[in-house]
Write a protein that holds these residues in place. Structure first.
Motif, PDB file in Angstrom:
ATOM      1  N   ILE A 196      48.445  38.775  -4.926  1.00 53.59           N
ATOM      2  CA  ILE A 196      47.661  39.079  -3.633  1.00 53.59           C
ATOM      3  C   ILE A 196      46.726  38.029  -3.130  1.00 53.59           C
ATOM      4  CG2 ILE A 196      46.124  40.927  -2.866  1.00 53.59           C
ATOM      5  CD1 ILE A 196      46.785  42.873  -5.143  1.00 53.59           C
ATOM      6  N   HIS A 197      45.954  37.547  -3.587  1.00 51.88           N
ATOM      7  CA  HIS A 197      45.223  36.502  -3.432  1.00 51.88           C
ATOM      8  C   HIS A 197      45.718  35.143  -3.095  1.00 51.88           C
ATOM      9  CE1 HIS A 197      41.457  34.232  -3.154  1.00 51.88           C
ATOM     10  NE2 HIS A 197      41.702  33.232  -4.010  1.00 51.88           N
ATOM     11  N   GLN A 206      42.072  47.656   2.782  1.00 51.66           N
ATOM     12  CA  GLN A 206      43.413  48.348   2.430  1.00 51.66           C
ATOM     13  C   GLN A 206      43.872  48.006   1.056  1.00 51.66           C
ATOM     14  OE1 GLN A 206      42.845  46.246   4.952  1.00 51.66           O
ATOM     15  NE2 GLN A 206      44.571  44.509   5.218  1.00 51.66           N
ATOM     16  N   GLU A 207      43.073  47.014   0.397  1.00 51.40           N
ATOM     17  CA  GLU A 207      43.653  46.690  -1.065  1.00 51.40           C
ATOM     18  C   GLU A 207      42.594  47.451  -2.062  1.00 51.40           C
ATOM     19  OE1 GLU A 207      45.973  44.825  -0.981  1.00 51.40           O
ATOM     20  OE2 GLU A 207      45.539  43.889   1.100  1.00 51.40           O
ATOM     21  N   GLU A 226      39.402  43.228   1.369  1.00 54.14           N
ATOM     22  CA  GLU A 226      39.999  43.859   2.669  1.00 54.14           C
ATOM     23  C   GLU A 226      40.255  45.474   2.036  1.00 54.14           C
ATOM     24  OE1 GLU A 226      43.086  42.373   4.835  1.00 54.14           O
ATOM     25  OE2 GLU A 226      42.028  40.669   5.495  1.00 54.14           O
ATOM     26  N   LEU A 228      39.802  40.415  -3.305  1.00 54.02           N
ATOM     27  CA  LEU A 228      40.636  41.393  -2.614  1.00 54.02           C
ATOM     28  C   LEU A 228      39.656  42.109  -1.826  1.00 54.02           C
ATOM     29  CD1 LEU A 228      43.080  42.178  -5.440  1.00 54.02           C
ATOM     30  CD2 LEU A 228      42.927  40.133  -4.078  1.00 54.02           C
ATOM     31  N   SER A 279      50.813  42.500   1.185  1.00 60.35           N
ATOM     32  CA  SER A 279      49.357  42.446   0.846  1.00 60.35           C
ATOM     33  C   SER A 279      48.490  41.585   1.775  1.00 60.35           C
ATOM     34  CB  SER A 279      49.049  42.423  -0.806  1.00 60.35           C
ATOM     35  OG  SER A 279      49.705  43.460  -1.109  1.00 60.35           O
ATOM     36  N   TYR A 280      47.340  41.647   1.737  1.00 61.46           N
ATOM     37  CA  TYR A 280      46.326  40.571   2.056  1.00 61.46           C
ATOM     38  C   TYR A 280      46.710  39.258   1.147  1.00 61.46           C
ATOM     39  CZ  TYR A 280      42.198  37.884   1.001  1.00 61.46           C
ATOM     40  OH  TYR A 280      41.147  36.864   0.934  1.00 61.46           O
ATOM     41  N   HIS A 281      46.375  38.255   1.852  1.00 62.84           N
ATOM     42  CA  HIS A 281      46.429  36.879   1.231  1.00 62.84           C
ATOM     43  C   HIS A 281      45.307  36.063   1.616  1.00 62.84           C
ATOM     44  CE1 HIS A 281      48.351  34.898   4.580  1.00 62.84           C
ATOM     45  NE2 HIS A 281      49.172  35.847   4.855  1.00 62.84           N
ATOM     46  N   SER A 282      44.807  35.116   0.815  1.00 65.75           N
ATOM     47  CA  SER A 282      43.576  34.300   1.206  1.00 65.75           C
ATOM     48  C   SER A 282      43.843  33.159   1.624  1.00 65.75           C
ATOM     49  CB  SER A 282      42.716  34.078  -0.138  1.00 65.75           C
ATOM     50  OG  SER A 282      43.350  33.244  -0.990  1.00 65.75           O
ATOM     51  N   THR A 283      42.705  32.450   1.951  1.00 65.32           N
ATOM     52  CA  THR A 283      42.891  30.956   2.390  1.00 65.32           C
ATOM     53  C   THR A 283      43.844  30.095   1.405  1.00 65.32           C
ATOM     54  OG1 THR A 283      40.957  30.389   1.565  1.00 65.32           O
ATOM     55  CG2 THR A 283      40.756  30.869   3.817  1.00 65.32           C
TER      56      THR A 283
END
Length: 483
Positions: free
Chosen positions: A144-145, A393-394, A391, A389, A21-25
């Motif tokens: 995720i984040h 796709q999430e 993006e 979250l 999954s997406y991950h943040s800074t």
């Protein structure tokens, strides 16, 4: 026992599926901290500034990163390079995701210990385990984040459990430990202070034990000495990293608290009165920038004013704790101290709602009234994390996770607190999240394109804040009325 491990295994499987999954800074924040603690001498950890994501957690968390860094070369040694800014190889992602899952075992153990300490009836144990361990907030923020929150909540739950078991010194020591992992737990320190003073140091209404106070103080001082001792020559620098007071009242995305409503009211008054906000006000309130929050109509707020409001919000439950220093009132105070700090604090992050919702899970099935307050607060708080979250796709992932959790919570919490029924207004409010999701995720971009980019965030923040403020009032009233 099989139910417990079934829940743990199911949660682990879900979290493994979320690895890509997406991950943040925040992912880069922690990778950089791995590099700092692995590469540099201890005395330089809190000075290093190659990356903008400088080390700004207390020393125990720095040592935690150092311990993880010793395992990192088994996956990809390059993640420990200070100059490798933004490095995120598949091996690095897998390593960091797996470390979150592994350390979450502390959280699972903390929940089990807490359930035993509060003597939950066996027929309700699985329900409360699900409410706490399958928390969408932990899934969204940690898995995720990307952060490491769960294991610290696990330590705190062990601390609270010790209070229920009468092991006050160990409970105080564990809280001091978690405070030296992440200083956001200062929000809940007043509850610990009052409970330990009134319920432990006072052995009778007018009998105070100096020995108990000295023992407790010695243990807490020892924890801080171990934490800050290696940085004794650098404490001013460490503190400057931990408490950066130059940030504005509101975070880049308004946390759904009292200040979100205050900021929204300022925008509405600006339109109603036909005034034109200054550039500073526009930048600080509607462009999502971090900095000074400047209001166009309503009075500007200072850090000291937020402190006074926070203390005022905490005083009623702390007064009750002083007169009734029982473990259950302590748990209520812990929840409401976190609640007051979240609602009225300075530069509060939206993720801080977990400090309310995790301990609140253990109060969800006291009565049907508590259940109603918990469900509205939980849905509002967990939905408020959706913008993290962002993006496309999430979208399905976060929506399905929260929907399933909400349906299960309503069904099983309702079964445990029969007779149970949400009011008409509560049902309408919860149904409004479907409309909010459709607008923010689909309608806004179709109608406005790239214009008014902050409007979906504002709508989410303001709508969620209504439910969270409702939860604060509702839980406060129930906590103060308990016999």
């Amino acid at each position: 026992m099989s139910n417990r491990w079934g829940i743990f295994a199911s949660a682990l499987l879900l979290k493994l599926l979320l690895v890509p999954s997406y991950h943040s800074t925040d992912f880069e924040v922690h990778r950089n901290w791995l590099a700092i603690t692995h590469t540099l001498p201890v005395g330089q950890w809190y000075y290093e500034a190659t990356s903008e994501w400088t080390l700004d957690y207390p020393p125990f968390f720095a040592w935690f990163e150092r311990a993880l860094a010793s395992l990192a070369p088994l996956f990809d040694a390059q993640m420990l390079d200070l100059a490798a800014l933004g490095y995120a190889s598949p091996e690095t992602v897998l390593f960091q995701r797996l470390t979150v899952m592994a350390t979450e075992a502390v959280y699972f153990a903390g929940i089990l210990r807490m359930l035993r300490a509060i003597r939950v009836p066996s027929q309700h144990e699985t329900l409360l385990l699900l409410l706490a361990f399958m928390s969408p907030g932990i899934i969204f923020v940690d898995h995720i984040h990307f952060q490491y929150n769960a294991f610290m909540y696990g330590i705190q739950l062990f601390s609270v459990a010790c209070m229920f078991e009468g092991r006050h010194i160990l409970g105080g020591a564990l809280f001091a430990i978690v405070l030296n992992f992440k200083h956001i737990y200062l929000y809940q320190a007043p509850a610990y202070f009052v409970y330990l003073l009134a319920g432990f140091c006072f052995t009778a209404p007018f009998k105070f034990s100096i020995v108990r106070l000295a023992s407790l103080g010695a243990v807490v001082v020892a924890v801080f000495a171990v934490s800050f001792g290696p940085f004794a020559q650098h404490i001013p620098q460490v503190l400057s990293r931990l408490f950066p007071f130059k940030r504005g009242l509101c975070h880049a995305y308004w946390a759904p608290n009292f200040w979100a409503l205050y900021s929204f009211a300022d925008r509405v008054l600006l339109l109603v009165l036909g005034r034109r906000g200054g550039e500073g006000a526009a930048a600080s309130l509607t462009r999502g920038l971090v900095g000074d929050s400047v209001f166009s109509v309503l009075p500007n707020i200072s850090p000291m004013q937020t402190v006074l409001l926070t203390v005022t919000a905490q005083l009623p439950i702390l007064a009750r704790l002083w007169t009734r220093p029982t473990p259950h009132v302590f748990l209520d105070s812990l929840i409401l101290c976190g609640f007051g700090s979240y609602l009225f604090g300075w530069h509060v992050h939206e993720k801080a709602i977990l400090m309310v919702l995790i301990p609140m899970s253990f109060a969800a099935i006291r009565t049907s009234k508590f259940a109603r307050v918990f469900i509205v607060t939980a849905v509002s708080g967990f939905y408020s994390l959706f913008p993290l979250l962002f993006e496309r796709q999430e979208l399905i992932t976060k929506s399905v996770i929260l929907l399933l959790y909400s349906l299960c919570a309503v069904h099983f919490v309702g079964w445990a607190t029969r007779p149970f029924s949400l009011s008409v207004l509560e049902r309408l409010y919860l149904a409004g999240f479907f409309a909010l999701l459709i607008y923010t995720e689909l309608v806004h971009s179709a109608v406005f394109g790239q214009r008014l980019a902050f409007l979906p965030l504002m709508a989410t923040s303001v709508y969620c804040s209504l439910g969270i403020v409702y939860g604060w009032f509702g839980f406060y009233a129930l906590a103060l009325s308990r016999s």
